[in-house]
Design an enzyme around this catalytic site. Structure first.
Site, PDB file in Angstrom:
ATOM      1  N   ASP A 261       0.870  -1.174   0.000  1.00 20.79           N
ATOM      2  CA  ASP A 261       0.000   0.000   0.000  1.00 20.79           C
ATOM      3  C   ASP A 261       0.915   1.235   0.000  1.00 20.79           C
ATOM      4  O   ASP A 261       2.119   1.155   0.253  1.00 20.79           O
ATOM      5  CB  ASP A 261      -0.949  -0.029   1.221  1.00 20.79           C
ATOM      6  CG  ASP A 261      -2.143   0.893   1.019  1.00 20.79           C
ATOM      7  OD1 ASP A 261      -3.141   0.742   1.740  1.00 20.79           O
ATOM      8  OD2 ASP A 261      -2.085   1.768   0.118  1.00 20.79           O
TER       9      ASP A 261
HETATM   10  C1  GLC Z   1      -4.387   4.352  -0.227  1.00 23.41           C
HETATM   11  C2  GLC Z   1      -5.240   3.203   0.251  1.00 23.41           C
HETATM   12  C3  GLC Z   1      -5.330   2.084  -0.735  1.00 23.41           C
HETATM   13  C4  GLC Z   1      -5.231   2.626  -2.155  1.00 23.41           C
HETATM   14  C5  GLC Z   1      -3.845   3.201  -2.323  1.00 23.41           C
HETATM   15  C6  GLC Z   1      -3.648   3.831  -3.711  1.00 23.41           C
HETATM   16  O1  GLC Z   1      -3.640   4.866   0.831  1.00 23.41           O
HETATM   17  O2  GLC Z   1      -4.932   2.627   1.514  1.00 23.41           O
HETATM   18  O3  GLC Z   1      -6.573   1.419  -0.509  1.00 23.41           O
HETATM   19  O4  GLC Z   1      -5.442   1.591  -3.101  1.00 23.41           O
HETATM   20  O5  GLC Z   1      -3.525   4.153  -1.327  1.00 23.41           O
HETATM   21  O6  GLC Z   1      -4.478   4.941  -3.850  1.00 23.41           O
END
Ligand code: GLC
Length: 709
Positions: A261
């Site tokens: 993430d």
């Molecule tokens: C965010 C979220 C995740 C998302 C990623 C990209 O912080 O936790 O769910 O897919 O970043 O946007």
């Protein structure tokens, strides 16, 4: 299954051919995901040092980036272009928890197919969905993104959403996009509903309640997985070889690619398990995190790490093979570019209809005193409340590429409806002290036959970072509710929100309560169709709605303990609140009157192996309106070697019933359907009595008993 099986991927031969040609720098490039176009270094792109992008604004830019990767780098490896398509791309659907309330897996799968087909047209080939984290504390704003509190139902929804996103594009024969189940794992345990907190839970609950959904997603063929921000029982998942390789790959057989993430690789330094970003890169890559989302730790340090320890390159090679297999499986080498004249593919009547159908099927009639709903045509209503004519606030928690202007509000839908007249007054905002708008309510209501109050939680209050300590309506919405209730007119309250709220005052002040959720671009039309009885509401709650925020975490499949809530003498209790939910898991009313016959079993004993048992009921619609009923099956393992819940969902079926129609609904089980995590931490089935309940929600139903032998 103790083996590293990703080598069985059908694309592995081609991936290995490409890998054999790559320099170390080019290999590392494939493990780098860049998330911000504004800081993108084109020289790095041309040197093949970036393998994936996020937040690419449109198809033209996507094609430009692909062209650099394919035509201006040495090996011409196309890019993965990812995006958070969480509840639709341009055609926004109900937020995920809302969609789950439909209890209609085909509708859910179909919605994701539409979303993936539109995302494809935007140049997106990787979708950061489904979010499937089990959550039981509605203070956590991201509960809105998931499928609720129950692992059985959450697993079914996870698989349906993966299938939808990875639907085969008839034009190419490849999936529209690679799904990315997230956030692996246990993120829904974020302490006290505060986002990004540590997650701590007993092993039996972890394996029995929180992990099965991820296994369901990978068994449905999910091509990628996102490692979560959180630590789980003290171990940050993004740096955990156990979670990312030993469990996910060697035990469960996941062949796909793991992406971290956002910046969670470098954030291992904050967790305090590494001394610096270089160590973070080493820990994450060796754990099995194949791609680093926007922390640049891989980009900055992997080359140095391999030079210091040439053995380490084997981790990089494995990661690159999984990235390449993903790109090959998507057909990106043959078809990296997308048509740029693409507006015709978005928000088509068919796509809007799909959004409206899911919205109509997921809205939940929570209360309907004396048949207040459906509304009578030819009457006049005061339509009021801060969310009655709100577009942005009702887009949903990941509005993504959606346009607020495309959201049909409740006001627009009711005003466009011939059979009813409305007088509109906003009345108040969702927060703040301005009550001036409420004053006119009394005068306007005097000439009306009833009041429709549209309130709740704007989308920006939930979702990521959307933790709240008080889930009640709060002022001024609750003050306005009291004022409207004092006007002595039939009061219908429509609650628009993406996760459970504490609606005790709404329930006590309203004659009818409809949960409209955050219903996507067709929200208003779906609410209108239900209020006017065009459609009988058929949604059921995939999460428990508390009376008070203080009851959280709160869920139906709790362990009874020695003094369960129902004990007449001593029992689990609060001094200041009833211990039952306001609305239980599985709850939802219809405009019909559905009766259930007794449960019939085709046998009274079920062998542990090579046997099954079928339970049947007949449901009858004793009304003049067509309805849909979600027939739910729950079980109780009366005596087990560890404590197990008094109710566990083990089956559901949504059936349509014409007026006065009856249908037989059957569920067939094997002994494995009644398993639990035993004393030895393994999936366990024991001989003994099972009570089966079949009914309309998690608190009622007709029961029958049988023995597992
Ligand atoms: C965010 C979220 C995740 C998302 C990623 C990209 O912080 O936790 O769910 O897919 O970043 O946007």
């Amino acid at each position: 299954m103790e083996k590293n099986i990703f080598h069985t991927s059908p694309y592995m031969e081609k991936a290995k051919e490409i890998l054999a040609k790559m320099t170390l720098s080019e290999k590392i490039g494939q493990t780098v995901l860049y998330g911000s176009m504004s800081q993108l270094n084109m020289d790095e792109m041309r040197a093949g040092k970036i393998g994936a992008l996020l937040n690419v604004p449109n198809v033209k830019t996507a094609n430009e980036m692909q062209r650099i990767a394919v035509e201006e780098t040495r090996l011409g490896i196309p890019l993965l272009i990812g995006h958070d398509v969480v509840h639709g791309d341009r055609t926004l659907f109900p937020a995920p928890l809302a969609g789950s309330a439909s209890f209609d897996l085909e509708l859910i799968e179909g919605a994701e197919r539409v979303a993936a087909s539109e995302a494809y047209r935007e140049g997106i080939n990787w979708i950061y969905s489904p979010m499937i984290d089990i959550a039981r504390d509605a203070r956590w704003g991201r509960m809105a993104e998931g499928a609720g509190e129950d692992k059985f139902y959450g697993s079914k929804v996870a698989a349906a959403r993966v299938r939808g996103f990875q639907s085969i594009n008839p034009e190419t024969g490849h999936p529209y996009a690679a799904a990315c189940f997230k956030h692996y794992c246990g993120y829904g345990l974020s302490e006290a509903g505060r986002d990004y907190e540590s997650c701590d839970v007993g092993e039996r609950t972890l394996y029995g309640e929180y992990l099965p959904v991820y296994k369901a997603a990978l068994e449905a063929g999910a091509m990628t997985c996102m490692s979560s921000f959180n630590s789980l029982n003290g171990v940050p998942v993004t740096g955990s070889r156990y979670y990312l390789t030993e469990l996910l790959r060697e035990k469960w057989g996941f062949e796909g690619m793991v992406v971290s993430d956002w910046q969670s690789v470098s954030e291992l330094t904050y967790h305090g398990v590494v001394k610096d970003e270089k160590d973070a890169a080493r820990l994450a890559m060796s754990a099995g995190c194949d791609m680093d989302m926007h922390s640049a730790a891989y980009d900055k340090y992997l080359e140095e790490i391999v030079k210091e320890d040439p053995e380490f390159e084997k981790y990089v090679d494995e990661a690159v093979l999984r990235v390449l297999c993903t790109k090959i499986a998507l057909g990106l080498f043959e078809n990296p570019y997308r048509e740029e004249d693409n507006e015709k593919y978005f928000l088509t009547p068919e796509n809007r209809a799909a959004s409206r159908t899911l919205a109509e099927n997921c809205m939940v009639l929570l209360k309907n005193e004396d048949g207040t709903l459906p509304l009578e045509r030819g009457k006049k209503y005061l339509l009021t409340g801060p969310l009655a004519d709100a577009k942005f606030e009702n887009m949903g928690i990941w509005g993504g590429r959606g346009d607020p202007a495309t959201v049909v509000t409740v006001k627009e839908a009711l005003e466009a409806e011939e059979g009813i007249s409305v007088e509109y007054l906003k009345g108040c905002d969702c927060e703040g002290n301005d009550r001036s708008g409420m004053k006119a309510a009394g005068r306007l209501a005097a000439s009306c036959d009833g009041i429709i109050y549209v309130c709740g939680e704007p989308c920006q209050w939930a979702g990521e970072g959307g933790g709240r300590v008080d889930l009640s309506l709060g002022s001024p919405q609750s003050d306005y509710l009291r004022l409207l209730s004092s006007l002595r007119k039939p009061l219908v309250t429509v609650v628009l929100c993406a996760r459970p709220l504490a609606l005790t005052d709404v329930d006590s002040s309203s004659n009818a309560v409809l949960l409209g959720w955050q219903g996507g671009v067709e929200l208003g039309n779906a609410v209108k169709n239900i209020l006017l009885g065009e459609v009988s509401p058929s949604g059921r709650l995939p999460v428990t709605f508390p009376r008070h925020t203080g009851q959280l975490p709160f869920y139906y499949a709790n362990l009874p303990g020695g003094r369960p809530r129902w004990r007449p003498d001593v029992r689990s209790r609060y001094r200041d609140c009833d211990t039952t939910p306001l609305y239980p898991f599985g709850h939802g009313l219809t405009y019909g009157k559905v009766e259930y016959t007794e449960v019939k079993l085709d046998k009274k004993t079920l062998a542990m192996h090579d046997d099954d048992i079928t339970a049947s009921v007949t449901v009858r619609n004793d009304s003049d309106v067509a309805v849909k009923e979600v027939v739910q099956a729950y079980f109780c393992d009366v005596v087990s070697s560890v404590e197990t819940p008094e109710r566990r969902l083990c089956g559901f079926e949504k059936v349509s019933l014409a007026p006065h129609e009856e249908k037989k609904v059957s569920f067939t089980f094997t002994a494995d359907d009644f398993s639990f995590i035993g004393l030895d931490m393994k999936d366990t089935v024991e001989p003994g009595e099972i009570v089966l309940f079949i009914g309309p929600d998690s608190t009622t139903g007709n029961e029958e008993r049988f023995e597992i032998v």
